[in-house]
Write a protein that holds these residues in place. Sequence first.
Motif, PDB file in Angstrom:
ATOM      1  N   VAL A  75       0.849  -1.192   0.000  1.00 31.22           N
ATOM      2  CA  VAL A  75       0.000   0.000   0.000  1.00 31.22           C
ATOM      3  C   VAL A  75       0.885   1.242   0.000  1.00 31.22           C
ATOM      4  O   VAL A  75       1.818   1.353   0.802  1.00 31.22           O
ATOM      5  CB  VAL A  75      -0.928   0.011   1.231  1.00 31.22           C
ATOM      6  N   THR A  76       0.611   2.137  -0.904  1.00 31.32           N
ATOM      7  CA  THR A  76       1.436   3.332  -1.043  1.00 31.32           C
ATOM      8  C   THR A  76       0.768   4.594  -0.513  1.00 31.32           C
ATOM      9  O   THR A  76       1.446   5.577  -0.215  1.00 31.32           O
ATOM     10  CB  THR A  76       1.794   3.566  -2.519  1.00 31.32           C
ATOM     11  N   TYR A  77      -0.558   4.557  -0.367  1.00 31.92           N
ATOM     12  CA  TYR A  77      -1.233   5.792   0.021  1.00 31.92           C
ATOM     13  C   TYR A  77      -2.616   5.504   0.601  1.00 31.92           C
ATOM     14  O   TYR A  77      -3.364   4.660   0.079  1.00 31.92           O
ATOM     15  CB  TYR A  77      -1.381   6.703  -1.205  1.00 31.92           C
ATOM     16  N   TYR A  78      -2.926   6.213   1.671  1.00 28.05           N
ATOM     17  CA  TYR A  78      -4.278   6.357   2.179  1.00 28.05           C
ATOM     18  C   TYR A  78      -4.543   7.850   2.338  1.00 28.05           C
ATOM     19  O   TYR A  78      -3.745   8.570   2.952  1.00 28.05           O
ATOM     20  CB  TYR A  78      -4.459   5.668   3.535  1.00 28.05           C
ATOM     21  N   GLY A  79      -5.684   8.275   1.845  1.00 28.19           N
ATOM     22  CA  GLY A  79      -6.049   9.666   2.045  1.00 28.19           C
ATOM     23  C   GLY A  79      -6.455   9.904   3.485  1.00 28.19           C
ATOM     24  O   GLY A  79      -6.785   8.971   4.225  1.00 28.19           O
ATOM     25  N   ASP A  80      -6.457  11.156   3.888  1.00 27.72           N
ATOM     26  CA  ASP A  80      -6.839  11.504   5.255  1.00 27.72           C
ATOM     27  C   ASP A  80      -8.247  11.013   5.577  1.00 27.72           C
ATOM     28  O   ASP A  80      -8.538  10.648   6.720  1.00 27.72           O
ATOM     29  CB  ASP A  80      -6.775  13.018   5.449  1.00 27.72           C
ATOM     30  N   SER A  81      -9.091  10.981   4.550  1.00 27.75           N
ATOM     31  CA  SER A  81     -10.488  10.605   4.763  1.00 27.75           C
ATOM     32  C   SER A  81     -10.636   9.157   5.186  1.00 27.75           C
ATOM     33  O   SER A  81     -11.596   8.786   5.852  1.00 27.75           O
ATOM     34  CB  SER A  81     -11.282  10.844   3.483  1.00 27.75           C
TER      35      SER A  81
END
Length: 124
Positions: free
Chosen positions: A57-63
């Motif tokens: 996993v490279t990214y999770y948004g703040d949401s």
Amino acid sequence: QVQLVESGGGLVQAGGSLRLFCAASGRTLSSYAMAWFRQAPGKERECVAAMRWSGTVTYYGDSGQGRFTISRDNVKNTVYLQMDSPKPEGTAVYYCAEEQWGIGKKRDTDYDNWGQGNQVTVSS
């Protein structure tokens, strides 16, 4: 070009759970980075989560940080977005997308192929 088909959306209560599916047909997804984006009415499309071809996993948004989980099953040629404790502001059309370089960026312009979108409505 592979066709991406999302499913699993619908109405969910805030604090509940929902799982989105993105199934691919036409070829394998295994060498492609995948991501989930969403777009709410009147707002820009934003990346919810992204992952490399390897599953990293490279990214999770703040949401969705800490509440959403992106995963993939290359045998089933499917990508998932597990949404736990969604919030009403998460009401949007959710899209899955693939990126040919396998990197897993968060910009929508890096993605080459998109599903048709799936409505998720979070009630308060």
